[in-house]
Structure formats: structure tokens, C-alpha cells
Design a protein around this motif. Sequence first.
Motif, PDB file in Angstrom:
ATOM      1  N   LEU A  21      70.278 -10.222  34.989  1.00  0.00           N
ATOM      2  CA  LEU A  21      68.633 -11.783  34.882  1.00  0.00           C
ATOM      3  C   LEU A  21      68.232 -11.804  33.448  1.00  0.00           C
ATOM      4  O   LEU A  21      68.151 -12.926  33.458  1.00  0.00           O
ATOM      5  CB  LEU A  21      67.444 -11.143  35.748  1.00  0.00           C
ATOM      6  N   ASP A  22      67.327 -10.860  32.684  1.00  0.00           N
ATOM      7  CA  ASP A  22      67.256 -11.170  31.806  1.00  0.00           C
ATOM      8  C   ASP A  22      65.796 -11.751  31.510  1.00  0.00           C
ATOM      9  O   ASP A  22      65.940 -12.956  30.942  1.00  0.00           O
ATOM     10  CB  ASP A  22      68.158 -11.805  30.534  1.00  0.00           C
ATOM     11  N   MET A  23      64.752 -12.023  32.049  1.00  0.00           N
ATOM     12  CA  MET A  23      63.564 -12.035  32.649  1.00  0.00           C
ATOM     13  C   MET A  23      62.589 -11.407  31.832  1.00  0.00           C
ATOM     14  O   MET A  23      62.678 -10.367  31.717  1.00  0.00           O
ATOM     15  CB  MET A  23      62.891 -11.935  33.614  1.00  0.00           C
TER      16      MET A  23
ATOM     17  N   MET B  62      56.460 -14.045  35.376  1.00  0.00           N
ATOM     18  CA  MET B  62      55.827 -12.449  34.291  1.00  0.00           C
ATOM     19  C   MET B  62      54.833 -12.501  33.854  1.00  0.00           C
ATOM     20  O   MET B  62      55.453 -13.271  32.802  1.00  0.00           O
ATOM     21  CB  MET B  62      57.330 -11.777  33.897  1.00  0.00           C
ATOM     22  N   LEU B  63      54.144 -11.629  32.869  1.00  0.00           N
ATOM     23  CA  LEU B  63      53.508 -11.651  32.180  1.00  0.00           C
ATOM     24  C   LEU B  63      53.103 -10.658  31.864  1.00  0.00           C
ATOM     25  O   LEU B  63      54.226  -9.541  32.635  1.00  0.00           O
ATOM     26  CB  LEU B  63      51.753 -12.372  32.907  1.00  0.00           C
ATOM     27  N   SER B  64      52.643 -10.099  30.676  1.00  0.00           N
ATOM     28  CA  SER B  64      53.199  -8.358  30.216  1.00  0.00           C
ATOM     29  C   SER B  64      52.107  -7.201  31.041  1.00  0.00           C
ATOM     30  O   SER B  64      52.605  -6.660  31.514  1.00  0.00           O
ATOM     31  CB  SER B  64      52.421  -8.065  28.544  1.00  0.00           C
ATOM     32  N   ASP B  65      50.959  -8.042  31.797  1.00  0.00           N
ATOM     33  CA  ASP B  65      50.589  -6.867  32.361  1.00  0.00           C
ATOM     34  C   ASP B  65      51.149  -6.975  34.011  1.00  0.00           C
ATOM     35  O   ASP B  65      50.002  -6.201  34.599  1.00  0.00           O
ATOM     36  CB  ASP B  65      49.087  -6.658  32.157  1.00  0.00           C
ATOM     37  N   LYS B  66      51.428  -8.491  33.997  1.00  0.00           N
ATOM     38  CA  LYS B  66      51.629  -8.707  36.186  1.00  0.00           C
ATOM     39  C   LYS B  66      52.213  -9.643  36.261  1.00  0.00           C
ATOM     40  O   LYS B  66      53.182 -10.196  35.831  1.00  0.00           O
ATOM     41  CB  LYS B  66      50.048  -9.032  36.465  1.00  0.00           C
TER      42      LYS B  66
ATOM     43  N   GLY C  32      63.236  -5.592  39.091  1.00  0.00           N
ATOM     44  CA  GLY C  32      62.885  -4.261  38.282  1.00  0.00           C
ATOM     45  C   GLY C  32      64.559  -4.006  37.518  1.00  0.00           C
ATOM     46  O   GLY C  32      65.228  -4.941  36.402  1.00  0.00           O
ATOM     47  N   CYS C  33      64.728  -2.943  36.772  1.00  0.00           N
ATOM     48  CA  CYS C  33      65.787  -2.157  36.528  1.00  0.00           C
ATOM     49  C   CYS C  33      66.662  -2.165  37.033  1.00  0.00           C
ATOM     50  O   CYS C  33      68.312  -2.113  36.869  1.00  0.00           O
ATOM     51  CB  CYS C  33      65.828  -1.370  35.749  1.00  0.00           C
ATOM     52  N   SER C  34      66.789  -1.258  38.481  1.00  0.00           N
ATOM     53  CA  SER C  34      67.862  -1.338  39.482  1.00  0.00           C
ATOM     54  C   SER C  34      67.053  -0.955  41.036  1.00  0.00           C
ATOM     55  O   SER C  34      65.743  -1.458  40.727  1.00  0.00           O
ATOM     56  CB  SER C  34      68.358   0.076  39.098  1.00  0.00           C
ATOM     57  N   SER C  35      67.935  -0.846  41.886  1.00  0.00           N
ATOM     58  CA  SER C  35      67.423  -0.288  43.012  1.00  0.00           C
ATOM     59  C   SER C  35      66.638   0.188  43.232  1.00  0.00           C
ATOM     60  O   SER C  35      65.183  -0.008  43.793  1.00  0.00           O
ATOM     61  CB  SER C  35      68.532  -0.329  44.330  1.00  0.00           C
TER      62      SER C  35
ATOM     63  N   HIS D   1      59.111  -4.663  30.269  1.00  0.00           N
ATOM     64  CA  HIS D   1      58.992  -6.002  29.155  1.00  0.00           C
ATOM     65  C   HIS D   1      60.311  -6.683  29.248  1.00  0.00           C
ATOM     66  O   HIS D   1      60.870  -7.787  28.522  1.00  0.00           O
ATOM     67  CB  HIS D   1      59.218  -5.108  27.016  1.00  0.00           C
ATOM     68  N   LYS D   2      61.034  -6.497  30.227  1.00  0.00           N
ATOM     69  CA  LYS D   2      62.552  -6.937  30.620  1.00  0.00           C
ATOM     70  C   LYS D   2      62.535  -6.515  31.902  1.00  0.00           C
ATOM     71  O   LYS D   2      62.751  -5.437  32.330  1.00  0.00           O
ATOM     72  CB  LYS D   2      63.606  -7.122  29.338  1.00  0.00           C
ATOM     73  N   ILE D   3      62.932  -7.455  32.396  1.00  0.00           N
ATOM     74  CA  ILE D   3      63.672  -7.713  34.085  1.00  0.00           C
ATOM     75  C   ILE D   3      65.400  -8.110  34.184  1.00  0.00           C
ATOM     76  O   ILE D   3      65.233  -8.524  33.851  1.00  0.00           O
ATOM     77  CB  ILE D   3      62.605  -8.279  35.216  1.00  0.00           C
ATOM     78  N   ASN D   4      65.746  -6.898  34.369  1.00  0.00           N
ATOM     79  CA  ASN D   4      67.336  -7.639  34.502  1.00  0.00           C
ATOM     80  C   ASN D   4      67.920  -7.233  35.919  1.00  0.00           C
ATOM     81  O   ASN D   4      68.857  -8.269  36.256  1.00  0.00           O
ATOM     82  CB  ASN D   4      68.748  -6.308  33.861  1.00  0.00           C
ATOM     83  N   TYR D   5      67.112  -7.276  36.982  1.00  0.00           N
ATOM     84  CA  TYR D   5      67.860  -6.636  37.855  1.00  0.00           C
ATOM     85  C   TYR D   5      66.821  -7.274  38.919  1.00  0.00           C
ATOM     86  O   TYR D   5      65.732  -7.025  39.130  1.00  0.00           O
ATOM     87  CB  TYR D   5      67.687  -5.303  38.297  1.00  0.00           C
TER      88      TYR D   5
END
Length: 128
Positions: A8-10, A86-90, A34-37, A110-114
Motif C-alpha cells: 500500500l505505501d501509506m 494517517m497522522l504521525s500520532d493517530k 498495518g504491516c501484516s494481518s 511511519h508506513k502502512i503496507n498492508y
Amino acid sequence: GNIEILNLDMKPGNTLKVKGKISADTVGFSINLGCSSRDLALHFNPRFNESVIVCNSKCSDSWETEHRDRHLSFFRGSTVKFFIEMLSDKFRVRLPDGHEVCFPNRHSYHKINYISIVGGLKVISLKL
């Protein structure tokens, strides 16, 4: 049908727009980021049988403390749009009526791939 995207690269400052139609007979659905399930920063889970939106996070396959919001302003059978910022804290999720549900970025991602979308939401469009 369920959706799962692994690249995703969010990042903080990005907004994910999810448009979909809620099944007429569903008990609920979830949008997971998140990063994974096994490691989720945000589990956004409207539950029609309980008239509540449950948000949570998951670390190494273990659920953490639930956050419950009673503002369930959309219905089975309706077409909805969610804006997940997506913000840095929430994370800030804007519901179709403008109400916002905020949930802390507990793991300081800092990054959401999943992303996965499961349950009774048929996705019409997904845009980052």
C-alpha cells in the motif's frame, strides 16, 4: 469478496478513500491497516448487531485494548465513503455523515503496507 493489498505505501499525511456498498444482511465488516494481518495499526470494525464501531490494534497476533464509538451513522444496504487519514500520532476516520473517529497510532508506524477489507463491504473504489 475480501480484499488484501500488501504494498500500500501509506504514510503520515496520506488519506485513504474507501467507497463501498454494505451488504443488506451483514453483521459487520472491517478495514485493517498495518504491516501484516498479525500487526495492525488500525482495525476499523462497524458492528451492526451491537450498533457500535470498534477500533483496535494488533501486535504479534494479539489484540490490544478496544476503543468503542457508538456513532454508527450508516446502515446495511447503503453505499458509503470512508476517509482514513494517517497522522504521525493517530488515525482519523471520517464517516459518511462527517463524524470523525480518532484512534491512536499506538505502534508509531511511519508506513502502512498492508490493508485488508473483510466482511460485508463490497468495495467499489479504493484510492490513496
